[in-house]
Write a protein that holds these residues in place. Structure first.
Motif, mmCIF file in Angstrom:
data_model
loop_
_atom_site.group_PDB
_atom_site.id
_atom_site.type_symbol
_atom_site.label_atom_id
_atom_site.label_comp_id
_atom_site.label_asym_id
_atom_site.label_seq_id
_atom_site.Cartn_x
_atom_site.Cartn_y
_atom_site.Cartn_z
ATOM 1 N N HIS A 143 10.756 34.525 39.064
ATOM 2 C CA HIS A 143 9.885 35.616 39.505
ATOM 3 C C HIS A 143 9.402 36.435 38.297
ATOM 4 C CE1 HIS A 143 8.631 39.123 41.867
ATOM 5 N NE2 HIS A 143 9.503 39.873 41.208
ATOM 6 N N ALA A 144 10.322 36.759 37.390
ATOM 7 C CA ALA A 144 9.968 37.540 36.198
ATOM 8 C C ALA A 144 9.026 36.761 35.287
ATOM 9 C CB ALA A 144 11.238 37.927 35.437
ATOM 10 N N HIS A 145 9.295 35.486 35.068
ATOM 11 C CA HIS A 145 8.426 34.676 34.207
ATOM 12 C C HIS A 145 7.026 34.525 34.807
ATOM 13 C CE1 HIS A 145 11.829 33.594 31.702
ATOM 14 N NE2 HIS A 145 10.986 32.984 30.894
ATOM 15 N N ILE A 146 6.969 34.312 36.100
ATOM 16 C CA ILE A 146 5.662 34.171 36.752
ATOM 17 C C ILE A 146 4.851 35.456 36.583
ATOM 18 C CG2 ILE A 146 4.533 34.013 39.016
ATOM 19 C CD1 ILE A 146 6.813 31.968 39.734
ATOM 20 N N ASN A 147 5.502 36.594 36.807
ATOM 21 C CA ASN A 147 4.779 37.860 36.704
ATOM 22 C C ASN A 147 4.441 38.231 35.271
ATOM 23 O OD1 ASN A 147 4.441 38.603 39.435
ATOM 24 N ND2 ASN A 147 6.598 39.097 39.556
ATOM 25 N N LEU A 148 5.357 37.997 34.339
ATOM 26 C CA LEU A 148 5.091 38.401 32.952
ATOM 27 C C LEU A 148 4.258 37.373 32.187
ATOM 28 C CD1 LEU A 148 8.524 40.038 32.074
ATOM 29 C CD2 LEU A 148 6.326 41.169 32.437
ATOM 30 N N LEU A 149 4.715 36.142 32.139
ATOM 31 C CA LEU A 149 3.988 35.100 31.404
ATOM 32 C C LEU A 149 2.675 34.767 32.111
ATOM 33 C CD1 LEU A 149 4.018 33.017 29.055
ATOM 34 C CD2 LEU A 149 5.163 31.451 30.619
ATOM 35 N N GLY A 150 2.721 34.743 33.439
ATOM 36 C CA GLY A 150 1.535 34.379 34.202
ATOM 37 C C GLY A 150 0.560 35.519 34.398
ATOM 38 N N PHE A 156 -1.247 33.840 39.581
ATOM 39 C CA PHE A 156 0.171 34.000 39.261
ATOM 40 C C PHE A 156 0.759 35.220 39.978
ATOM 41 C CE2 PHE A 156 -0.271 31.283 35.357
ATOM 42 C CZ PHE A 156 0.836 30.477 35.588
ATOM 43 N N LEU A 157 -0.001 36.309 40.060
ATOM 44 C CA LEU A 157 0.484 37.513 40.718
ATOM 45 C C LEU A 157 0.799 37.250 42.188
ATOM 46 C CD1 LEU A 157 1.130 40.531 40.574
ATOM 47 C CD2 LEU A 157 -1.296 40.975 41.056
ATOM 48 N N VAL A 158 -0.079 36.541 42.870
ATOM 49 C CA VAL A 158 0.155 36.206 44.282
ATOM 50 C C VAL A 158 1.445 35.396 44.425
ATOM 51 C CG1 VAL A 158 -0.709 34.860 46.243
ATOM 52 C CG2 VAL A 158 -2.263 36.348 44.966
ATOM 53 N N VAL A 159 1.615 34.382 43.578
ATOM 54 C CA VAL A 159 2.823 33.553 43.634
ATOM 55 C C VAL A 159 4.060 34.399 43.335
ATOM 56 C CG1 VAL A 159 4.041 31.586 42.590
ATOM 57 C CG2 VAL A 159 1.593 31.417 43.078
ATOM 58 N N GLY A 160 3.983 35.246 42.326
ATOM 59 C CA GLY A 160 5.111 36.107 41.976
ATOM 60 C C GLY A 160 5.491 37.050 43.101
ATOM 61 N N ILE A 161 4.503 37.617 43.769
ATOM 62 C CA ILE A 161 4.777 38.520 44.881
ATOM 63 C C ILE A 161 5.403 37.771 46.049
ATOM 64 C CG2 ILE A 161 3.651 39.912 46.680
ATOM 65 C CD1 ILE A 161 1.859 41.034 44.458
ATOM 66 N N VAL A 162 4.912 36.582 46.341
ATOM 67 C CA VAL A 162 5.482 35.784 47.429
ATOM 68 C C VAL A 162 6.949 35.459 47.144
ATOM 69 C CG1 VAL A 162 5.376 33.525 48.588
ATOM 70 C CG2 VAL A 162 3.288 34.862 48.245
ATOM 71 N N ILE A 163 7.251 35.073 45.917
ATOM 72 C CA ILE A 163 8.650 34.792 45.561
ATOM 73 C C ILE A 163 9.487 36.063 45.667
ATOM 74 C CG2 ILE A 163 10.202 34.126 43.673
ATOM 75 C CD1 ILE A 163 8.086 32.070 42.851
ATOM 76 N N GLY A 164 8.945 37.180 45.226
ATOM 77 C CA GLY A 164 9.653 38.449 45.352
ATOM 78 C C GLY A 164 9.916 38.819 46.804
ATOM 79 N N MET A 165 8.943 38.584 47.664
ATOM 80 C CA MET A 165 9.119 38.857 49.094
ATOM 81 C C MET A 165 10.197 37.952 49.688
ATOM 82 S SD MET A 165 5.134 39.364 50.210
ATOM 83 C CE MET A 165 5.486 39.429 51.946
ATOM 84 N N TYR A 166 10.187 36.689 49.273
ATOM 85 C CA TYR A 166 11.221 35.759 49.747
ATOM 86 C C TYR A 166 12.605 36.251 49.331
ATOM 87 C CZ TYR A 166 14.502 31.929 49.585
ATOM 88 O OH TYR A 166 15.644 31.182 49.711
ATOM 89 N N MET A 167 12.736 36.632 48.069
ATOM 90 C CA MET A 167 14.045 37.084 47.587
ATOM 91 C C MET A 167 14.489 38.347 48.326
ATOM 92 S SD MET A 167 14.069 36.372 43.468
ATOM 93 C CE MET A 167 12.912 37.675 43.143
ATOM 94 N N GLY A 168 13.580 39.278 48.510
ATOM 95 C CA GLY A 168 13.928 40.511 49.205
ATOM 96 C C GLY A 168 14.311 40.267 50.654
ATOM 97 N N GLY A 169 13.577 39.387 51.306
ATOM 98 C CA GLY A 169 13.848 39.107 52.722
ATOM 99 C C GLY A 169 15.097 38.292 52.957
ATOM 100 N N SER A 170 15.373 37.378 52.052
ATOM 101 C CA SER A 170 16.514 36.478 52.248
ATOM 102 C C SER A 170 17.803 37.019 51.638
ATOM 103 C CB SER A 170 16.212 35.109 51.618
ATOM 104 O OG SER A 170 16.183 35.211 50.204
ATOM 105 N N GLY A 171 17.678 37.922 50.690
ATOM 106 C CA GLY A 171 18.854 38.404 49.971
ATOM 107 C C GLY A 171 19.314 37.437 48.890
ATOM 108 N N ASP A 172 18.593 36.333 48.738
ATOM 109 C CA ASP A 172 18.905 35.325 47.713
ATOM 110 C C ASP A 172 18.047 35.611 46.490
ATOM 111 O OD1 ASP A 172 19.308 33.102 46.114
ATOM 112 O OD2 ASP A 172 18.493 31.655 47.550
#
Length: 125
Positions: free
Chosen positions: A37-44, A14-30
């Motif tokens: 992202h929060a649910h994956i990191n906290l619940l996962g 889950f941490l890997v997936v959460g980080i990848v989504i976070g990187m996507y959001m940071g890079g794209s500005g979307d």
């Protein structure tokens, strides 16, 4: 079944997936996937890591079928919750399309947490 190890592996995935989504959001500005992202990191990740470390600290808790049931309830429920939330926020499915799977997956997570709580009450002394 080594429940502590399995929870740590699940949390790491889950941490890997959460980080990848976070990187996507940071890079794209979307940042439309921020809730996912929060649910994956906290619940996962966070909950799985807490469960793993608790089972490691109290080995008696990891014995028996309740710990195994807890793992599988959390595993299935957390993956379903996170997948559906991601798909909804990415506008791949609608909120209406999440019924009845979303409530079922949330209930699985709740049952897992209740199993964990019961195991804590019985064994963490």
């Amino acid at each position: 079944m080594n429940v502590s190890r399995n929870f740590m592996l699940l949390g790491s995935a889950f941490l890997v997936v959460g980080i990848v989504i976070g990187m996507y959001m940071g890079g794209s500005g979307d940042h439309s996937l921020a809730l996912s992202h929060a649910h994956i990191n906290l619940l996962g990740f966070v909950l799985s890591a807490v469960f793993a470390l608790t089972y490691k600290a109290y080995p008696a808790m990891a014995e028996g079928r309740l710990a195994s049931a807890h793992f599988w309830l959390h595993f299935v429920g957390a993956i379903m919750v996170n997948l559906m939330l991601f798909l909804m926020l990415a506008k791949i499915i609608t909120e209406a399309a999440m019924v009845p799977l979303a409530p079922i997956s949330e209930f699985l997570v709740l049952l897992g947490v209740l199993a964990f709580g019961w195991t804590v009450l019985q064994n963490a002394k």
